[in-house]
Scaffold this motif. Sequence first.
Motif, PDB file in Angstrom:
ATOM      1  N   UNK A 176       0.827  -1.205   0.000  1.00 17.55           N
ATOM      2  CA  UNK A 176       0.000   0.000   0.000  1.00 17.55           C
ATOM      3  C   UNK A 176       0.864   1.259   0.000  1.00 17.55           C
ATOM      4  N   UNK A 177       0.340   2.298  -0.634  1.00 16.88           N
ATOM      5  CA  UNK A 177       1.061   3.554  -0.718  1.00 16.88           C
ATOM      6  C   UNK A 177       1.873   3.713  -1.981  1.00 16.88           C
ATOM      7  N   UNK A 178       1.748   2.785  -2.927  1.00 17.51           N
ATOM      8  CA  UNK A 178       2.507   2.870  -4.166  1.00 17.51           C
ATOM      9  C   UNK A 178       1.661   3.494  -5.268  1.00 17.51           C
ATOM     10  N   UNK A 179       2.338   4.108  -6.223  1.00 17.23           N
ATOM     11  CA  UNK A 179       1.703   4.695  -7.396  1.00 17.23           C
ATOM     12  C   UNK A 179       1.780   3.690  -8.537  1.00 17.23           C
ATOM     13  N   UNK A 180       0.624   3.318  -9.070  1.00 17.08           N
ATOM     14  CA  UNK A 180       0.553   2.404 -10.194  1.00 17.08           C
ATOM     15  C   UNK A 180      -0.049   3.130 -11.395  1.00 17.08           C
ATOM     16  N   UNK A 181       0.325   2.697 -12.575  1.00 22.17           N
ATOM     17  CA  UNK A 181      -0.134   3.323 -13.811  1.00 22.17           C
ATOM     18  C   UNK A 181      -1.235   2.483 -14.448  1.00 22.17           C
ATOM     19  N   UNK A 182      -2.229   3.183 -14.971  1.00 22.58           N
ATOM     20  CA  UNK A 182      -3.321   2.524 -15.662  1.00 22.58           C
ATOM     21  C   UNK A 182      -2.934   2.256 -17.115  1.00 22.58           C
ATOM     22  N   UNK A 183      -3.871   1.673 -17.847  1.00 14.61           N
ATOM     23  CA  UNK A 183      -3.616   1.378 -19.262  1.00 14.61           C
ATOM     24  C   UNK A 183      -3.427   2.643 -20.082  1.00 14.61           C
ATOM     25  N   UNK A 184      -4.007   3.773 -19.609  1.00 13.95           N
ATOM     26  CA  UNK A 184      -3.860   5.040 -20.323  1.00 13.95           C
ATOM     27  C   UNK A 184      -2.688   5.871 -19.831  1.00 13.95           C
ATOM     28  N   UNK A 185      -1.936   5.365 -18.848  1.00 14.06           N
ATOM     29  CA  UNK A 185      -0.772   6.081 -18.341  1.00 14.06           C
ATOM     30  C   UNK A 185      -1.037   6.949 -17.136  1.00 14.06           C
ATOM     31  N   UNK A 186      -2.272   7.009 -16.640  1.00 11.93           N
ATOM     32  CA  UNK A 186      -2.564   7.809 -15.452  1.00 11.93           C
ATOM     33  C   UNK A 186      -2.037   7.108 -14.209  1.00 11.93           C
ATOM     34  N   UNK A 187      -1.684   7.894 -13.199  1.00  4.70           N
ATOM     35  CA  UNK A 187      -1.144   7.362 -11.952  1.00  4.70           C
ATOM     36  C   UNK A 187      -2.245   7.261 -10.904  1.00  4.70           C
ATOM     37  N   UNK A 188      -2.274   6.127 -10.208  1.00  4.06           N
ATOM     38  CA  UNK A 188      -3.224   5.884  -9.127  1.00  4.06           C
ATOM     39  C   UNK A 188      -2.444   5.567  -7.856  1.00  4.06           C
ATOM     40  N   UNK A 189      -2.851   6.170  -6.753  1.00  2.00           N
ATOM     41  CA  UNK A 189      -2.275   5.860  -5.446  1.00  2.00           C
ATOM     42  C   UNK A 189      -3.156   4.820  -4.781  1.00  2.00           C
ATOM     43  N   UNK A 190      -2.594   3.653  -4.516  1.00  2.00           N
ATOM     44  CA  UNK A 190      -3.330   2.537  -3.926  1.00  2.00           C
ATOM     45  C   UNK A 190      -2.976   2.408  -2.453  1.00  2.00           C
TER      46      UNK A 190
END
Length: 420
Positions: free
Chosen positions: A136-150
């Motif tokens: 938890x607390x990592x930034x992951x990228x979506x298929x479109x390149x957007x960053x999500x904080x999980x």
Amino acid sequence: MRAWRGLRRAVSSALSSGDGAAPGGRPRRRAWETSLSPLERVRRLLPPEEAAAVGRCAAAAQAPPEEEEDAAAAPQAPPEAAGARPGPFRAGELALAEVRRKHNTTLKLLCRLAAGSVLASPGGLLPHRDIIGQLPGQMLRTSAGAQLLLRRPSLEEYVLLMPRGPTIAYPKDISGMLMMMDIHPGDTVLETGSGSGAMSLFLSRAVGPNGRVLSYEIRDDHHNLAKKNYRHWRAAWEIGHMEEWPDNVDFILKDISTAAADMKSVTLDAVVLDMLNPQLALPVVHPSLKQGGVCAVYLANITQVVDLLERIRTCKLPFLCEKIVEVTHRNWLVLPAKIKNCKSSQTVETQENIEEPPQKEHEEIHIQDQVVFKESEYNESLSDNTETYCSVPYVARPSYWQDAHSAFLTKLRKFRPPLS
């Protein structure tokens, strides 16, 4: 004086004849060669046993690389075995994704992780299999390149994002009622009006594993929804935190006004009334409430508070109204101000009587509760050098969008009437 000169000649001749050798034939060491290291100084001040331990530690720190690799390759105990909080996401638990949108707004998405599912966000898709196993607390990228904080959701965030039927009691009001009732672990609390299960979850955590919560609900759909939300939180908590959430809430599908027989067998430490007509429940629950216990009533309108107090007065119920409060929060906005150059920022900082900046010093876009500077100007201020950025003044003021009224909280305390 002659004797002193003769002595100096004798010493110098002795040194020159010995060629700098110390007694015993060993070469004389210079002053900087005889200085001790800090570790050696410490060892000479310690007892022999402690000095030996310090020497072993120093030798272990200077171990060859082969030994260090062997130590790194040795299996280590998992965090759960050491009592630490578990790290990676697991299938079946809840995950909260934060999406940074334009104008400094944040969108929160709640999902239950499954190997074959996909998290859909405005910034693209993110398979759950890419989340499972991550910390938890990592930034992951979506298929479109957007960053999500999980990360894992808190109980407050789960209550605000879980499926709901009726309007929930908001966390700011729940915290106020918990302080009113002064609930301790092991208490028995009665709740009338399960709703969507928000208050039930907070009461469950407050009373602890040895406590008990009795939640009455008259509507079948609300009853089932509250049980479902409570069950989902417990299951996700056990998977994500490797410990069991207390199973201490009894959801009862029944009208509290007809539960007088059930109240005879319990002793209540506190009561929470979240219903349209709480005055109908007071005659039923007050015999089971202990002397000095608190009944917290959640009402949306002040006219309902008046009806409640009038019913207590006319029926001569043993309750004292200690306070009626409305919990409000004031949101603030704090953002870096736009500056033109380093010279203007220093002028703003050092000037004592600061006037308002000119009308066109910076442009602002008002969107709900956020004040956002134009993207081009904001990026320009961030691209300045470090000295300029560190001297940027800040804009701090109340947000234009404030939380609206939610409810009135009425604190009633049971007392023993004097004998006539």
